[in-house]
Scaffold this motif. Structure first.
Motif, PDB file in Angstrom:
ATOM      1  N   ASN A 157       0.819  -1.203   0.000  1.00 41.98           N
ATOM      2  CA  ASN A 157       0.000   0.000   0.000  1.00 41.98           C
ATOM      3  C   ASN A 157       0.860   1.262   0.000  1.00 41.98           C
ATOM      4  O   ASN A 157       0.516   2.269  -0.654  1.00 41.98           O
TER       5      ASN A 157
ATOM      6  N   ALA B 125      -4.277   2.021  -7.164  1.00 43.50           N
ATOM      7  CA  ALA B 125      -4.244   0.998  -6.109  1.00 43.50           C
ATOM      8  C   ALA B 125      -3.653  -0.320  -6.604  1.00 43.50           C
ATOM      9  O   ALA B 125      -3.861  -1.363  -5.975  1.00 43.50           O
TER      10      ALA B 125
ATOM     11  N   GLN C   8      -5.597   4.672   1.379  1.00 41.50           N
ATOM     12  CA  GLN C   8      -4.726   4.306   2.500  1.00 41.50           C
ATOM     13  C   GLN C   8      -5.248   3.117   3.308  1.00 41.50           C
ATOM     14  O   GLN C   8      -6.410   3.060   3.706  1.00 41.50           O
ATOM     15  N   LEU C   9      -4.354   2.167   3.555  1.00 46.16           N
ATOM     16  CA  LEU C   9      -4.587   1.086   4.507  1.00 46.16           C
ATOM     17  C   LEU C   9      -3.755   1.362   5.757  1.00 46.16           C
ATOM     18  O   LEU C   9      -2.653   1.900   5.659  1.00 46.16           O
TER      19      LEU C   9
ATOM     20  N   ASP D 142       1.766   2.474  -3.419  1.00 43.56           N
ATOM     21  CA  ASP D 142       0.698   3.242  -4.071  1.00 43.56           C
ATOM     22  C   ASP D 142       0.588   4.644  -3.477  1.00 43.56           C
ATOM     23  O   ASP D 142       0.451   5.631  -4.202  1.00 43.56           O
TER      24      ASP D 142
ATOM     25  N   SER E  12      -1.445  -2.423  -4.083  1.00 42.24           N
ATOM     26  CA  SER E  12      -2.249  -2.881  -2.949  1.00 42.24           C
ATOM     27  C   SER E  12      -3.179  -4.008  -3.368  1.00 42.24           C
ATOM     28  O   SER E  12      -3.270  -5.045  -2.695  1.00 42.24           O
TER      29      SER E  12
ATOM     30  N   PRO F  54      -8.519  -0.088  -2.159  1.00 43.49           N
ATOM     31  CA  PRO F  54      -8.098  -1.492  -2.130  1.00 43.49           C
ATOM     32  C   PRO F  54      -8.938  -2.368  -1.212  1.00 43.49           C
ATOM     33  O   PRO F  54      -9.012  -3.582  -1.421  1.00 43.49           O
TER      34      PRO F  54
END
Length: 411
Positions: free
Chosen positions: A44, A143, A62-63, A47, A146, A118
Motif C-alpha cells: 500500500n 491501487a 490508504q490502509l 501506491d 495494494s 483497495p
C-alpha cells in the motif's frame, strides 16, 4: 485480458461448496490478513507514495493496521451471517397440483470496477464467495500494488482450500475494462464503484447487466424545530468522520429561523478544517466568526457537488417545501437527513425524499453495509431496479423458479 471462461467454470465450483466451507475460507482469509499486515502495508505504501496527500482519494487509498483489523473483523462477520442461498422466497401449489417455489441462487460471475479503494478487494470477494459467486476485480491504477498483494493473499487461501485462483480474478490493465464490460456469456453482472465519471462510462459501454452504485451528493436539513445539540453533532459527524466516502455530507440546508444558531455550528465545522461555501444569507451570518480562508460565497458549482473533501455548502431556505425542492433538484438519490423535533415535518421528509436512505435525527455516515448489520457491502445502489441502498448478500443473489409436478400437462 484473462480467459474469463475459466472464471465461469470456477463459479460452478464455488456454487457447489457448502456454506460452512465458504465461511471457513473467509475466516482463514481474516487470519491471513492479520498475519500479513506488514506486507500488505508495504504494498500500500508503494501506491501512497505515488499520490499527493492532498488528493481526496488519498484517504480512500490508504490502509492502516487499524483498517486491516477492521477488514479482518468484517470478513469474520460475513462468514458468520446466514447463507443467502437456497432460501424459499415464495411458495404455492396451483389448482392442478403443480408445486411452485422461488429459490435464491448465485449470480455466477460478478465483475466489480472500482477506483482507489483497495479494501474493495476484500469486501467484494467475501460477499461474492458467501453468495456463491466468483468475482472479477478491476481496480484503478492508483491501487495496483495494494490490490495485487490483497488478491495474491486471497489466492493463497483459496489454494489451501483446493480452489483455483480463477475464483477471484484481478484485472490491472486499462484496456481490460472494455473487455469486461462486453463479456456477455462469461460475466453475469457488473457493479461499478467510484466517481460519477466511472459510473457513467460503465453505464454507456456495458453489454453486461449493470447495477449502479451512484455518487453521493448528500444533504442534511436543519429544520426550524431542530435541537441545536443534536444538529451540531449530526452535521459535524456526517461531514468530518471520513470525508472521502460517499455518505459524507456535502450540503447543510438550514431554515431561516435558525440562522442565529449557524455561527455556533459553523465554528465547530471550522475547527475541523471544513471550508464552507455559503449562500448569501449564510455567508452574512458566518462572516464575523469564520476566518476568510475557510469561508467563501457559494457559486454554481457549490450545490450538487460531491466534495469528497473538507468542503461543504450551506443553503438557507424559508420552508420545508423549499428544502425538499432543493434536495430533489441537487440530490443524487443516495442519503438524505432531517434534524427536527417536529414529527409531522420528519414524516413528510421521510415520505417525500426520493433517496435510497433517508434519516431522521441521525447522520448519513450510517449508510454502510456493516452499520446496517449486513456484514459488509459491495456498494450503495442508487437505482431502483433489483437493489437499492447498501448491497450485501441478499442483493447479490438472484432466484430461479423450481416447479415440481406429477405428470400434469397443459391444456
Amino acid at each position: 485480458m484473462k480467459d474469463l471462461s475459466t472464471t465461469k467454470s470456477a463459479s460452478k465450483l464455488i456454487a457447489k461448496l457448502t456454506d460452512a466451507q465458504r465461511s471457513a475460507i473467509l475466516c482463514d482469509l481474516a487470519d491471513a490478513t492479520e498475519a500479513q499486515t506488514s506486507s500488505l502495508l508495504a504494498a500500500n505504501a508503494l501506491d501512497l507514495n505515488r499520490m499527493d496527500k492532498g488528493d481526496p482519494r488519498y484517504d480512500r487509498l490508504q490502509l492502516t493496521e487499524a483498517r486491516l483489523r477492521d477488514i479482518a473483523h468484517d470478513l469474520r462477520s460475513v462468514a458468520s451471517l446466514p447463507s443467502p442461498l437456497g432460501r424459499t422466497l415464495k411458495h404455492s401449489v396451483l389448482p392442478n397440483g403443480l408445486e411452485l417455489s422461488r429459490v435464491s441462487v448465485p449470480f455466477g460471475v460478478i465483475g466489480i470496477i472500482f477506483e482507489a479503494r483497495p479494501n474493495v478487494c476484500f469486501d467484494c470477494f467475501a460477499l461474492c464467495l458467501k453468495a456463491g459467486s466468483a468475482c472479477i476485480l478491476k481496480g484503478g491504477s492508483d491501487a495496483k500494488e495494494s490490490c495485487t498483494a490483497i488478491v495474491g493473499l486471497i489466492h493463497d487461501v483459496l489454494q489451501r482450500h483446493g480452489l483455483p485462483a480463477e475464483c477471484a480474478v484481478l484485472l490491472t490493465n486499462h484496456a481490460d475494462t472494455d473487455e469486461l464490460l462486453q463479456a456477455r456469456g462469461f460475466v453475469d453482472l457488473i457493479i461499478p464503484r467510484g466517481s460519477s465519471r466511472l459510473i457513467n462510462y460503465v453505464r454507456e459501454h456495458a453489454q453486461v447487466p449493470v447495477i449502479e452504485t451512484g455518487a453521493g451528493v448528500v444533504h442534511c436539513y436543519m429544520d426550524r424545530s431542530a435541537d441545536l445539540e443534536k444538529a451540531t453533532a449530526i452535521v459535524v459527524n456526517a461531514k468530518t468522520r471520513r470525508v472521502s466516502v460517499c455518505n459524507a455530507l456535502d450540503c447543510l440546508i438550514i431554515h431561516r429561523d435558525r440562522l442565529g444558531d449557524l455561527p455556533a455550528l459553523g465554528k465547530k465545522l471550522a475547527a475541523k478544517g471544513v471550508r464552507i461555501e455559503a449562500d448569501e444569507r449564510a455567508y452574512q451570518s458566518l462572516q464575523s466568526v469564520i476566518e476568510p480562508s475557510l469561508l467563501v460565497k457559494a457559486d454554481d458549482e457549490s450545490f450538487g457537488t460531491e466534495f469528497l473533501a473538507l468542503r461543504m455548502a450551506i443553503k438557507v431556505v424559508d420552508s420545508l417545501d423549499e428544502a425538499l425542492a432543493h434536495i430533489e433538484h441537487f440530490g443524487s438519490g443516495h442519503s438524505e437527513s432531517i434534524v427536527t423535533e417536529d414529527a409531522e415535518a420528519a414524516q413528510r421528509f421521510l415520505n417525500e425524499v426520493d433517496a435510497a436512505c433517508v434519516y431522521w435525527n441521525a447522520p448519513t455516515s450510517f449508510t454502510d453495509g456493516a452499520q446496517f448489520g449486513l456484514g459488509a457491502e459491495i456498494g450503495i445502489s442508487t437505482q431502483k431496479l433489483h437493489a437499492r441502498g447498501p448491497m450485501a448478500l441478499e442483493e447479490i443473489t438472484t432466484y430461479k423458479w423450481v416447479i415440481k409436478g406429477n405428470g400434469q400437462t397443459r391444456k
